[in-house]
Write an enzyme that holds these catalytic residues in place. Structure first.
Site, PDB file in Angstrom:
ATOM      1  N   GLY A 100       6.279   1.285 -17.254  1.00 24.89           N
ATOM      2  CA  GLY A 100       6.024   2.391 -18.162  1.00 24.89           C
ATOM      3  C   GLY A 100       6.178   3.717 -17.443  1.00 24.89           C
ATOM      4  N   GLU A 119      14.679   3.470  -5.533  1.00 26.83           N
ATOM      5  CA  GLU A 119      15.155   2.140  -5.904  1.00 26.83           C
ATOM      6  C   GLU A 119      16.550   2.156  -6.524  1.00 26.83           C
ATOM      7  OE1 GLU A 119      13.838  -0.740  -5.329  1.00 26.83           O
ATOM      8  OE2 GLU A 119      11.657  -0.679  -5.378  1.00 26.83           O
ATOM      9  N   ASP A 173       9.425   5.359 -19.823  1.00 20.31           N
ATOM     10  CA  ASP A 173       9.686   5.324 -18.385  1.00 20.31           C
ATOM     11  C   ASP A 173      10.939   6.125 -18.040  1.00 20.31           C
ATOM     12  OD1 ASP A 173       9.214   4.620 -15.775  1.00 20.31           O
ATOM     13  OD2 ASP A 173       9.754   2.517 -15.992  1.00 20.31           O
ATOM     14  N   ALA A 194       0.827  -1.216   0.000  1.00 22.10           N
ATOM     15  CA  ALA A 194       0.000   0.000   0.000  1.00 22.10           C
ATOM     16  C   ALA A 194       0.856   1.259   0.000  1.00 22.10           C
ATOM     17  CB  ALA A 194      -0.934  -0.005   1.214  1.00 22.10           C
ATOM     18  N   GLY A 195       1.967   1.207  -0.741  1.00 21.60           N
ATOM     19  CA  GLY A 195       2.756   2.414  -0.961  1.00 21.60           C
ATOM     20  C   GLY A 195       2.092   3.280  -2.015  1.00 21.60           C
ATOM     21  N   ASN A 220      13.846   9.043  -7.474  1.00 23.50           N
ATOM     22  CA  ASN A 220      15.246   8.868  -7.838  1.00 23.50           C
ATOM     23  C   ASN A 220      15.866  10.175  -8.318  1.00 23.50           C
ATOM     24  OD1 ASN A 220      15.895   5.789  -7.713  1.00 23.50           O
ATOM     25  ND2 ASN A 220      13.852   5.915  -8.599  1.00 23.50           N
ATOM     26  N   ARG A 240       0.736  -3.301   5.291  1.00 24.92           N
ATOM     27  CA  ARG A 240       1.508  -3.843   6.421  1.00 24.92           C
ATOM     28  C   ARG A 240       1.029  -3.265   7.743  1.00 24.92           C
ATOM     29  NH1 ARG A 240       6.319  -1.998   8.586  1.00 24.92           N
ATOM     30  NH2 ARG A 240       6.576  -0.528   6.869  1.00 24.92           N
ATOM     31  N   GLY A 283       1.402   1.121  -5.321  1.00 24.32           N
ATOM     32  CA  GLY A 283       0.399   0.097  -5.039  1.00 24.32           C
ATOM     33  C   GLY A 283      -0.979   0.699  -4.858  1.00 24.32           C
ATOM     34  N   THR A 334      10.954   9.435 -15.514  1.00 20.71           N
ATOM     35  CA  THR A 334      11.682   9.315 -14.250  1.00 20.71           C
ATOM     36  C   THR A 334      12.866  10.273 -14.180  1.00 20.71           C
ATOM     37  OG1 THR A 334      11.079   6.973 -14.276  1.00 20.71           O
ATOM     38  CG2 THR A 334      12.690   7.643 -12.648  1.00 20.71           C
ATOM     39  N   LYS A 385      16.358   2.467 -15.492  1.00 23.38           N
ATOM     40  CA  LYS A 385      15.976   3.882 -15.605  1.00 23.38           C
ATOM     41  C   LYS A 385      16.099   4.591 -14.270  1.00 23.38           C
ATOM     42  CE  LYS A 385      11.731   3.416 -13.595  1.00 23.38           C
ATOM     43  NZ  LYS A 385      10.970   4.274 -12.672  1.00 23.38           N
TER      44      LYS A 385
END
Length: 336
Positions: free
Chosen positions: A140, A286, A248, A9-10, A260, A32, A13, A252, A195
């Protein structure tokens, strides 16, 4: 009506659960934290991520077994480096869901696992015992906040089983979210993992005050790195010229909504790793971990990725951003 469980549930998500619900899919979200599940179920909002977004009615629980009951699509929406640990906990219930419902496992995670150098679909298949043809990935230009606001976006659903990709496509197609299908899982996953690393480089450049020429050059040379690695691993280069690659990458690398890019911007402006983490409000960038595993995967396949190497050195070896830029500019000149 298709039944989907979203495990995680971030921001992404939650946004993708909204997409599924808006597409007419019956959705249950696993969170969580019990208090997040309660808010999702009763107030239809996520108080920690996307708190200003009103969600359509969805069920929510902090019990993964309950979330998985009857699910035909299981969406795995946790960070790449924690995916394996979560899968180990969920494994008995996931196997039961697969056997009972012929469920498709859909990965939203983008990264290369540290140590094993496996793609996320490979981690899923290894831990759950599911055939790789049952595992799909989604990738994407999908910035969660924009999609949650209903802004138009497209994506790619990749699965070696084309029928499963189509089933996910139908379960997530809305007036603002347009999924395309593909069978090139490797290409979509390599594009999604790499990416994030290039976005860190672009963020560093912007933090240093460099302009659009510099950013465009980084995106283009970053794409060349991604294609080299993807092709070495069996990807179709056409995939990396599409939404899961260029699309993507551009989103990003250029958007202030990108964690990022934002992380890299702080580093480029002279901030510490701790300051960069604080600036992203504790959410996972990430690329910080993936740069190491992507670099190792490239080395294992004899692929040259100088931008990725420079990002790793800045994030994990103490190389200054000025020296990183100097090392990149000091490389020998050659044909494009």
């Amino acid at each position: 009506m298709t039944r989907a469980a979203v495990l995680g549930a971030g921001s992404w998500g939650t946004a993708f659960a909204k997409v599924l619900a808006d597409a007419g899919t019956d959705v249950t979200i696993w969170a969580r934290r019990a208090e997040v599940a309660e808010a999702l179920a009763t107030e239809h909002r996520n108080p920690l991520y996307l708190p200003d977004v009103q969600l359509p009615p969805v069920a929510a629980t902090d019990d993964h077994e309950r979330a998985l009951e009857g699910a035909e699509i299981v969406v795995l929406a946790v960070p790449s480096q924690s995916l394996r640990a979560n899968l180990e906990v969920w494994k008995p219930a996931l196997r039961n869901t697969i056997e009972r419902n012929d469920a498709t496992l859909l990965s939203l995670a983008k990264g290369i696992e540290t140590g094993t150098l496996l793609r996320m679909s490979q981690v899923i298949a290894e831990v759950t015992g599911a055939e790789e043809s049952r595992v799909a990935v989604l990738s994407g230009p999908n910035l969660a906040k924009e999609i949650a606001a209903g802004q138009p976006a497209a994506t790619v659903v990749a699965c070696s089983d084309a029928d499963r990709a189509v089933a996910v496509q139908r379960a997530s197609y809305t007036g603002y979210f347009r999924p395309y299908t593909n069978t090139d899982v490797v290409g979509c996953e390599i594009g999604g993992a790499c990416k994030n690393v290039i976005a860190l480089a672009c963020g560093i450049a912007s933090g240093m005050g460099l302009g659009d020429n510099s950013i465009a050059s980084l995106i283009t040379r970053g794409l060349a790195e991604i294609i080299r690695l993807g092709v070495a691993l069996g990807a179709n280069p056409v995939t990396l010229a599409g939404l899961a690659g260029v699309g993507d990458l551009v989103a990003t690398c250029t958007s202030p909504l990108s964690r990022n890019r934002s992380f890299g911007h702080v580093l480029g402006a002279g901030g510490s790793m701790e300051a960069a983490q604080e600036a992203t409000h504790g959410q996972v960038a990430e690329g910080v971990k993936s740069c190491t595993s992507v670099r190792a995967l490239a080395a294992a396949n004899d692929v040259e990725m100088p931008l990725t190497n420079a990002v790793h050195q800045v994030c994990h070896e103490g190389l200054s951003v000025a020296d990183a830029v100097g090392s990149l500019l000091g490389r020998r000149i050659k044909p494009e």
